[in-house]
Design an enzyme around this catalytic site. Structure first.
Site, mmCIF file in Angstrom:
data_model
loop_
_atom_site.group_PDB
_atom_site.id
_atom_site.type_symbol
_atom_site.label_atom_id
_atom_site.label_comp_id
_atom_site.label_asym_id
_atom_site.label_seq_id
_atom_site.Cartn_x
_atom_site.Cartn_y
_atom_site.Cartn_z
ATOM 1 N N GLU A 14 0.926 -1.125 0.091
ATOM 2 C CA GLU A 14 -0.050 0.041 0.063
ATOM 3 C C GLU A 14 0.887 1.260 0.007
ATOM 4 O O GLU A 14 0.401 2.308 -0.605
ATOM 5 C CB GLU A 14 -0.949 0.047 1.365
ATOM 6 C CG GLU A 14 -1.982 -0.831 1.342
ATOM 7 C CD GLU A 14 -1.769 -2.414 1.466
ATOM 8 O OE1 GLU A 14 -2.550 -3.289 1.501
ATOM 9 O OE2 GLU A 14 -0.536 -2.786 1.750
ATOM 10 N N HIS A 41 -11.085 -5.536 9.396
ATOM 11 C CA HIS A 41 -11.921 -5.424 8.208
ATOM 12 C C HIS A 41 -13.096 -4.359 8.333
ATOM 13 O O HIS A 41 -13.970 -4.352 7.402
ATOM 14 C CB HIS A 41 -12.308 -6.667 7.717
ATOM 15 C CG HIS A 41 -11.032 -7.464 7.076
ATOM 16 N ND1 HIS A 41 -10.354 -8.149 7.937
ATOM 17 C CD2 HIS A 41 -10.695 -7.686 5.984
ATOM 18 C CE1 HIS A 41 -9.561 -8.786 7.342
ATOM 19 N NE2 HIS A 41 -9.693 -8.617 6.123
#
Length: 675
Positions: free
Chosen positions: A414, A481
């Site tokens: 990322e 998540h």
């Protein structure tokens, strides 16, 4: 130290020398200014000049270079006006960063130099993005990024190398191995015999060279550049050198053994090159003296120019204004009224506009698709977004239409991908980066808050990057998540944070975010993807960033909220028709629409701030403080915050439902009604 002339003509060797000696003489002058208190800090590159100068001379002037602290030779070889550099180093307002940065923490687009940040690794990923831009535009160019031996231990080093290798990017990574990371010697930093050996792990070619030999540096970088262009692949060069002074001047060199300093002083790149030139009869001692005399005169005259400056004038409005890039000033095509009006604001829907009922997820998909059609220079990047279509299938089918060059699967890196997005901006390419889940943005945090957010304020470079953030709980995904972490970013000047609650806004705000020259964090609630739908115009339109939306007018309680909170408030209203809620959807969290907030407070005098984020540190606290300061006389009751529990998000459905703010919404409303 042996130097081979490698077929260079005398005038070419003398040209190398002129470029090599200038940064050394400037540094010697800077050390004098440091002792005089005219500059506050200096990171010396004495002993390492051959790397910066040789590498820069081997590049084309319009190819981007990402230098670090000890690369003064990059700036001088690119012929940046020295008096401007002096102003920069002395912190003057008319320096390259307007007094907002020090030393080499600045860039300049005209000279194709990208300013560093103190976190050394991110520069390499930015170079990845520039190299990707060259590749996409089919230009015969490369990018070049510097790092040090210490920087090779950082995660950004590995991510940048891996991304460059996987995407076959034309880029040179130069490792300046000067034996120390501040005071930590090489044997306490890594165990490989040579740092260039790391290239093998990524399938990258590399070379280890004498960094004090300018002829070898120049020749190696030039050959590597040709290789990168011909093969469209990256290359690593480890330059062995030594830092003859401290990490910065205050550090000193007491930790360096004296015999090591003596050993490397005999390898000085300038003294040895002078001896070589004289031995080769390429130059005389008198000519060397003349070159140094001319350089000294140039330095003194430029320093005198730099001293003729007005004192810093503090302008708070200018400081605030420069945090963000102005849209019309950034995009030249917007300067015509005709083109600007093509970007329509459908906040108030024209009844004659053709609409289709779309789910939240499909509205985002349509906004992305139409933006890709509008901007041929728009690239999407993210994990599994190409053939697979992303874990939420937002980009499903895109790769068949737009191809894998523009719909790019990424490795799990990322930080490197966000850095590459910034690099694309330097070459005029827009990007949208998809975080697979908003939770995963934490490993790219540095690139966002220190690189993307600050770059325009620091040296006027816009960063039109959108980061899509699938967020939120309610889907039983657990603590890694399901976070709604928007408050992490609302504290960061230079970012914009958007959080739609419905399909209409989702499409319009996403298009506005892509059109914006500033970095935008675009939060998309996962639980809303397929549970809410709206009539959405088929046309390409914007919903303005920074403008709240009055969802429902009411008389009893003002609910200020966003995202899933809007749905919760609307559902509560439907289930409790006897209570009249005034519901304001913020839509944008940075910037906030304070005018709309004030009007909403005035409507009822009782304010409930509702969000899914946890209570402590949530944006409701900031809004509450603002209302107390600016709307206190309008209040008929204390401000109430309704937020999720201050715990990580649990996995099991009963625990998750208890965690969410929705579980305490009725209690909070009843509390306000009791006043």
């Amino acid at each position: 130290m042996y130097i081979n002339r490698l077929g260079f003509y005398n005038d070419e060797l003398v040209n190398l020398y002129k470029h090599l000696v200038l940064p050394r003489m400037i540094e010697e002058k800077m050390l004098v200014l440091l002792r005089q208190g005219k500059i506050s800090k200096w990171f010396s590159g004495i002993g390492q000049e051959a790397i910066s100068v040789g590498a820069t001379l081997a590049m084309q002037d319009d190819e981007w270079i990402m230098p670090l602290h000890r690369n003064l030779g990059v700036f001088t070889t690119r012929q940046m006006p020295l008096h401007q550099l002096f102003k920069q180093w002395q912190g003057h307002q008319d320096g390259y960063s307007k007094g907002r940065e020090r030393s080499f923490h600045f860039g300049n687009k005209a000279h194709h130099i990208c300013g560093m940040i103190s976190h050394l690794g991110p520069q390499m990923a930015v170079a990845d993005g520039v190299a990707l831009a060259y590749h996409l535009k089919q230009q015969q160019k490369i990018a070049l990024a510097f790092t040090g031996d210490g920087g090779t231990s950082e995660g950004d080093f590995h991510e940048a190398l891996n991304l460059a290798a996987v995407w076959d990017l034309p880029i040179i990574f130069i490792i300046e191995n000067n034996g120390y990371g501040l005071s930590t010697p090489a044997n306490e930093q890594y165990r490989c015999e040579r740092l260039v050996d790391k290239a093998n792990g990524y399938g990258i070619m590399g070379a280890n060279i004498n960094g004090n030999n300018i002829v070898q540096v120049y020749d190696t970088v030039k050959a590597a550049r040709d290789y990168c262009i011909r093969k469209q692949k990256p290359y690593i060069i480890e330059c062995e050198t030594f830092r003859m002074r401290g990490h910065e001047e205050a550090s000193g060199v007491k930790y360096v053994p004296q015999e090591l300093l003596e050993q490397w002083s005999k390898k000085d790149p300038i003294k040895n090159f002078e001896q070589f030139l004289i031995a080769e009869e390429a130059i005389t001692e008198m000519e060397i003296a003349d070159i140094k005399h001319a350089a000294k005169a140039y330095i003194d005259s430029e320093l005198k120019l730099a001293e003729n400056m007005v004192p810093t004038v503090v302008d708070t409005n200018a400081e605030l204004r420069d945090v963000y890039a102005d849209r019309i000033a950034t995009y030249s095509w917007l300067k015509t009224v005709k083109n600007y009006q093509n970007l329509q604001d459908f906040t108030k829907i024209n009844t004659q506009v053709t609409t289709t009922e779309l789910r939240f997820v499909d509205a985002i998909k349509q906004g992305l698709f139409q933006s890709l059609q509008k901007y041929r220079n728009l690239v999407l990047m993210g994990q599994d977004i190409a053939e697979y279509g992303g874990v939420f299938k937002v980009t499903e089918g895109f790769v068949e239409v737009f191809g894998k060059q523009r719909i790019r699967n990424t490795p799990l890196c990322e930080s490197a991908v966000i850095g590459a997005a910034l690099g694309l901006c330097l070459e005029g390419i827009k990007s949208v980066v998809e975080m697979q889940f908003a939770d995963f943005v934490s490993v790219g945090f540095n690139q966002i808050v220190n690189n993307l957010a600050k770059i325009h304020y620091r040296w006027g470079q816009h960063a039109d990057v959108v980061i899509r953030m699938p967020t939120g709980a309610g889907v039983g995904a657990g603590p890694f998540h399901s976070q709604t972490n928007e408050a992490w970013f609302t504290h960061v000047p230079g970012l914009k944070v958007v959080y739609p609650s419905n399909a209409f806004d989702a499409k319009g705000l996403l298009i506005a975010a892509i059109n914006d020259p500033n970095p935008v964090l675009f939060f998309e609630h996962k639980a809303l993807y397929r549970s809410v739908s709206d009539q959405v115009p088929e046309a390409y339109y914007e919903v303005p960033i920074g403008k709240a939306n009055l969802v429902k007018s009411g008389d009893d309680i003002t609910v200020i909220t966003y995202g899933a909170g809007v749905i919760w408030a609307a559902d509560f209203q439907q289930q409790h028709p006897a209570i009249s809620l005034h519901i304001l959807d913020l839509r944008s969290l940075l910037p906030l629409d304070y005018d709309a907030i004030k009007a909403a407070v005035a409507q009822t005098g009782k304010v409930l701030l509702l969000h899914e984020d946890t209570l402590i540190g949530g944006i409701a606290g900031e809004i509450s403080a603002w209302i107390s300061e600016h709307c206190f006389t309008m209040l008929d009751a204390p401000i109430v915050r309704c937020a999720s529990l201050d715990t990580p998000i649990p996995f099991s459905t009963p625990l998750e439902q208890n965690f969410l703010a929705k579980a305490r919404l009725k209690e909070s409303i009843d509390k306000l009604l009791s006043f």
